[in-house]
Write a protein that holds these residues in place. Structure first.
Motif, PDB file in Angstrom:
ATOM      1  N   HIS A   1      48.077  36.635  -6.958  1.00  0.00           N
ATOM      2  CA  HIS A   1      47.878  36.360  -5.531  1.00  0.00           C
ATOM      3  C   HIS A   1      49.139  35.771  -4.896  1.00  0.00           C
ATOM      4  O   HIS A   1      50.131  35.472  -5.580  1.00  0.00           O
ATOM      5  CB  HIS A   1      46.685  35.406  -5.328  1.00  0.00           C
ATOM      6  CG  HIS A   1      46.774  34.145  -6.126  1.00  0.00           C
ATOM      7  ND1 HIS A   1      47.653  33.122  -5.836  1.00  0.00           N
ATOM      8  CD2 HIS A   1      46.097  33.740  -7.234  1.00  0.00           C
ATOM      9  CE1 HIS A   1      47.514  32.140  -6.710  1.00  0.00           C
ATOM     10  NE2 HIS A   1      46.571  32.498  -7.574  1.00  0.00           N
ATOM     11  N   ASP A   2      49.066  35.562  -3.585  1.00  0.00           N
ATOM     12  CA  ASP A   2      50.166  34.956  -2.837  1.00  0.00           C
ATOM     13  C   ASP A   2      50.342  33.491  -3.221  1.00  0.00           C
ATOM     14  O   ASP A   2      49.425  32.850  -3.755  1.00  0.00           O
ATOM     15  CB  ASP A   2      49.889  35.041  -1.330  1.00  0.00           C
ATOM     16  CG  ASP A   2      49.814  36.465  -0.816  1.00  0.00           C
ATOM     17  OD1 ASP A   2      50.354  37.368  -1.483  1.00  0.00           O
ATOM     18  OD2 ASP A   2      49.211  36.669   0.256  1.00  0.00           O
TER      19      ASP A   2
ATOM     20  N   LYS B   1      55.045  41.924  -3.283  1.00  0.00           N
ATOM     21  CA  LYS B   1      53.684  42.454  -3.424  1.00  0.00           C
ATOM     22  C   LYS B   1      52.710  41.318  -3.196  1.00  0.00           C
ATOM     23  O   LYS B   1      51.678  41.480  -2.541  1.00  0.00           O
ATOM     24  CB  LYS B   1      53.501  43.064  -4.810  1.00  0.00           C
ATOM     25  CG  LYS B   1      52.094  43.590  -5.051  1.00  0.00           C
ATOM     26  CD  LYS B   1      51.953  44.239  -6.429  1.00  0.00           C
ATOM     27  CE  LYS B   1      50.544  44.785  -6.611  1.00  0.00           C
ATOM     28  NZ  LYS B   1      50.386  45.436  -7.947  1.00  0.00           N
ATOM     29  N   HIS B   2      53.035  40.152  -3.755  1.00  0.00           N
ATOM     30  CA  HIS B   2      52.349  38.911  -3.432  1.00  0.00           C
ATOM     31  C   HIS B   2      53.409  37.965  -2.874  1.00  0.00           C
ATOM     32  O   HIS B   2      54.293  37.504  -3.606  1.00  0.00           O
ATOM     33  CB  HIS B   2      51.664  38.326  -4.666  1.00  0.00           C
ATOM     34  CG  HIS B   2      50.539  39.170  -5.170  1.00  0.00           C
ATOM     35  ND1 HIS B   2      50.261  39.357  -6.507  1.00  0.00           N
ATOM     36  CD2 HIS B   2      49.615  39.904  -4.494  1.00  0.00           C
ATOM     37  CE1 HIS B   2      49.216  40.150  -6.640  1.00  0.00           C
ATOM     38  NE2 HIS B   2      48.806  40.496  -5.433  1.00  0.00           N
TER      39      HIS B   2
ATOM     40  N   SER C   1      55.134  47.447  -2.020  1.00  0.00           N
ATOM     41  CA  SER C   1      53.865  47.731  -2.692  1.00  0.00           C
ATOM     42  C   SER C   1      52.761  46.772  -2.253  1.00  0.00           C
ATOM     43  O   SER C   1      51.650  46.827  -2.781  1.00  0.00           O
ATOM     44  CB  SER C   1      54.043  47.650  -4.213  1.00  0.00           C
ATOM     45  OG  SER C   1      54.378  46.331  -4.611  1.00  0.00           O
ATOM     46  N   ARG C   2      53.044  45.922  -1.272  1.00  0.00           N
ATOM     47  CA  ARG C   2      52.004  45.009  -0.778  1.00  0.00           C
ATOM     48  C   ARG C   2      50.913  45.782  -0.053  1.00  0.00           C
ATOM     49  O   ARG C   2      51.183  46.767   0.663  1.00  0.00           O
ATOM     50  CB  ARG C   2      52.611  43.970   0.161  1.00  0.00           C
ATOM     51  CG  ARG C   2      51.608  42.921   0.682  1.00  0.00           C
ATOM     52  CD  ARG C   2      52.321  41.761   1.330  1.00  0.00           C
ATOM     53  NE  ARG C   2      51.430  40.771   1.913  1.00  0.00           N
ATOM     54  CZ  ARG C   2      50.775  39.843   1.240  1.00  0.00           C
ATOM     55  NH1 ARG C   2      50.912  39.769  -0.075  1.00  0.00           N
ATOM     56  NH2 ARG C   2      49.999  38.975   1.840  1.00  0.00           N
ATOM     57  N   ASP C   3      49.688  45.352  -0.209  1.00  0.00           N
ATOM     58  CA  ASP C   3      48.545  45.972   0.457  1.00  0.00           C
ATOM     59  C   ASP C   3      48.773  45.947   1.971  1.00  0.00           C
ATOM     60  O   ASP C   3      48.945  44.885   2.557  1.00  0.00           O
ATOM     61  CB  ASP C   3      47.269  45.197   0.101  1.00  0.00           C
ATOM     62  CG  ASP C   3      46.007  45.818   0.681  1.00  0.00           C
ATOM     63  OD1 ASP C   3      46.115  46.724   1.540  1.00  0.00           O
ATOM     64  OD2 ASP C   3      44.909  45.380   0.292  1.00  0.00           O
ATOM     65  N   PRO C   4      48.793  47.107   2.642  1.00  0.00           N
ATOM     66  CA  PRO C   4      49.010  47.128   4.092  1.00  0.00           C
ATOM     67  C   PRO C   4      48.013  46.266   4.864  1.00  0.00           C
ATOM     68  O   PRO C   4      48.367  45.677   5.899  1.00  0.00           O
ATOM     69  CB  PRO C   4      48.866  48.611   4.446  1.00  0.00           C
ATOM     70  CG  PRO C   4      49.230  49.330   3.189  1.00  0.00           C
ATOM     71  CD  PRO C   4      48.706  48.468   2.073  1.00  0.00           C
ATOM     72  N   ASP C   5      46.766  46.183   4.384  1.00  0.00           N
ATOM     73  CA  ASP C   5      45.787  45.334   5.070  1.00  0.00           C
ATOM     74  C   ASP C   5      46.176  43.860   4.990  1.00  0.00           C
ATOM     75  O   ASP C   5      45.943  43.099   5.935  1.00  0.00           O
ATOM     76  CB  ASP C   5      44.397  45.540   4.460  1.00  0.00           C
ATOM     77  CG  ASP C   5      43.784  46.883   4.833  1.00  0.00           C
ATOM     78  OD1 ASP C   5      44.232  47.480   5.839  1.00  0.00           O
ATOM     79  OD2 ASP C   5      42.870  47.333   4.125  1.00  0.00           O
ATOM     80  N   ALA C   6      46.771  43.465   3.868  1.00  0.00           N
ATOM     81  CA  ALA C   6      47.230  42.084   3.737  1.00  0.00           C
ATOM     82  C   ALA C   6      48.387  41.800   4.705  1.00  0.00           C
ATOM     83  O   ALA C   6      48.478  40.714   5.280  1.00  0.00           O
ATOM     84  CB  ALA C   6      47.664  41.802   2.296  1.00  0.00           C
TER      85      ALA C   6
ATOM     86  N   HIS D   1      46.919  41.444   8.151  1.00  0.00           N
ATOM     87  CA  HIS D   1      46.268  40.136   8.270  1.00  0.00           C
ATOM     88  C   HIS D   1      47.309  39.047   8.515  1.00  0.00           C
ATOM     89  O   HIS D   1      47.096  38.151   9.347  1.00  0.00           O
ATOM     90  CB  HIS D   1      45.479  39.835   6.997  1.00  0.00           C
ATOM     91  CG  HIS D   1      44.846  38.475   6.994  1.00  0.00           C
ATOM     92  ND1 HIS D   1      45.453  37.365   6.426  1.00  0.00           N
ATOM     93  CD2 HIS D   1      43.657  38.034   7.503  1.00  0.00           C
ATOM     94  CE1 HIS D   1      44.678  36.315   6.578  1.00  0.00           C
ATOM     95  NE2 HIS D   1      43.578  36.686   7.224  1.00  0.00           N
TER      96      HIS D   1
ATOM     97  N   VAL E   1      55.493  48.222   6.799  1.00  0.00           N
ATOM     98  CA  VAL E   1      54.185  48.487   7.395  1.00  0.00           C
ATOM     99  C   VAL E   1      54.301  48.368   8.904  1.00  0.00           C
ATOM    100  O   VAL E   1      54.739  47.327   9.435  1.00  0.00           O
ATOM    101  CB  VAL E   1      53.126  47.496   6.872  1.00  0.00           C
ATOM    102  CG1 VAL E   1      51.782  47.733   7.585  1.00  0.00           C
ATOM    103  CG2 VAL E   1      52.960  47.643   5.375  1.00  0.00           C
TER     104      VAL E   1
END
Length: 286
Positions: free
Chosen positions: A126-127, A169-170, A257-262, A265, A283
């Motif tokens: 996680h972050d 990524k995190h 590679s970070r989740d675009p939704d994250a 947010h 993104v």
């Protein structure tokens, strides 16, 4: 992973070339080995530097800043072998800001001490934590309302330092941003903070966290300490202000590679701007 010779103030760490597979359970460490916890046996063959020779440590160098630098070097080495067990670098030692002077309204001298946290590094899961305590202790400052009641100051700003977490990524956690104004009398300000020139290190493709920033506004002019994060006895009078931004944590892994939704947010929360999201994470956010 070879740790080359580095110089950190009064410390010299010579290169360690004792490469060997990560130790499994039950092996007693030899003198000088990096130890302290048992490691799970690895399914793949990995190599880490097993020994550090630390010499020429003078008494005045045995402090939290030295320890944090050595800690960061170990993190940078071990994350290659144990990516799911080690984080990116945190903000370092505590951000120490001291303000001492005379309060004419109360007729007494005072010393105000602000201890700031910073961002922790991102990790495999996680972050990083935002505005965490210094990793050498658990000290935090009292609420600003108490500081304003006890000392002749006004906090004009006190918030997370948006954008300070290293991309990954995190991502790394965010540091702290605050601005303090001296309301009465005269005082002297001193700073002993960390990461003034280089931010906490990102790992495995993650970016470094933001550096520490200190600015003192006197008579409307901005003064930046020559050593960036350290200076003492800066004279101040009523109306002068101190602005501090503590480091963010390093990022873990490739930011793309970070989740675009994250990412979206984070932008919605004001942690990053839309332009930063595009530049750092690739993104596009409307």
């Amino acid at each position: 992973m070879i740790i080359d010779e580095i110089d950190v103030r009064d410390v010299t760490v010579f290169e360690a070339k004792y490469d060997a597979p990560v130790a499994g359970y039950g092996k007693a460490p030899e003198a000088g080995e990096v130890s302290g916890q048992r490691m799970q046996p690895q399914a793949r063959k990995v190599h880490v530097a097993r020994r550090l020779s630390v010499i020429q440590i003078s008494e005045n160098a045995q402090n939290s800043f030295l320890l944090r630098r050595l800690n960061a070097r170990c993190i940078a080495a071990l994350v290659q072998a144990l990516p799911d067990r080690v984080t990116a670098a945190p903000a370092g030692s505590s951000g120490n800001f001291a303000l001492g002077g005379h309060d004419p309204a109360r007729g007494r001298d005072y010393v105000m001490y602000q201890i700031s946290g910073g961002g922790y590094g991102g990790n495999f899961f996680h972050d990083g934590l935002s505005n965490g305590c210094s990793t050498i202790g658990i000290s935090k400052s009292p609420p600003v309302e108490i500081m304003e009641q006890a000392f002749p100051v006004l906090y004009r700003h006190y918030a997370l330092r948006e954008g300070s977490g290293g991309a990954g990524k995190h991502r790394g956690g965010f540091g702290l941003a605050y601005e303090v104004e001296l309301l009465r009398g005269e005082a002297r300000a001193s700073f002993v903070m960390d990461h003034g020139r280089f931010g906490p290190q990102g790992v495995l493709g993650g970016r470094d966290g933001a550096v520490n920033e200190v600015t003192v506004f006197r008579d409307g002019e901005a003064h930046v300490p020559p050593h960036l994060s350290k200076e003492q006895d800066i004279p101040m009078k009523a109306g002068d202000r101190v602005r501090v931004g503590t480091p963010g944590g390093g990022g873990y892994g490739d930011p793309l590679s970070r989740d675009p939704d994250a990412v979206r947010h984070d932008v919605a929360m004001g942690y990053y701007t839309a332009a930063q999201a595009k530049e750092m994470f690739g993104v596009a956010v409307e």
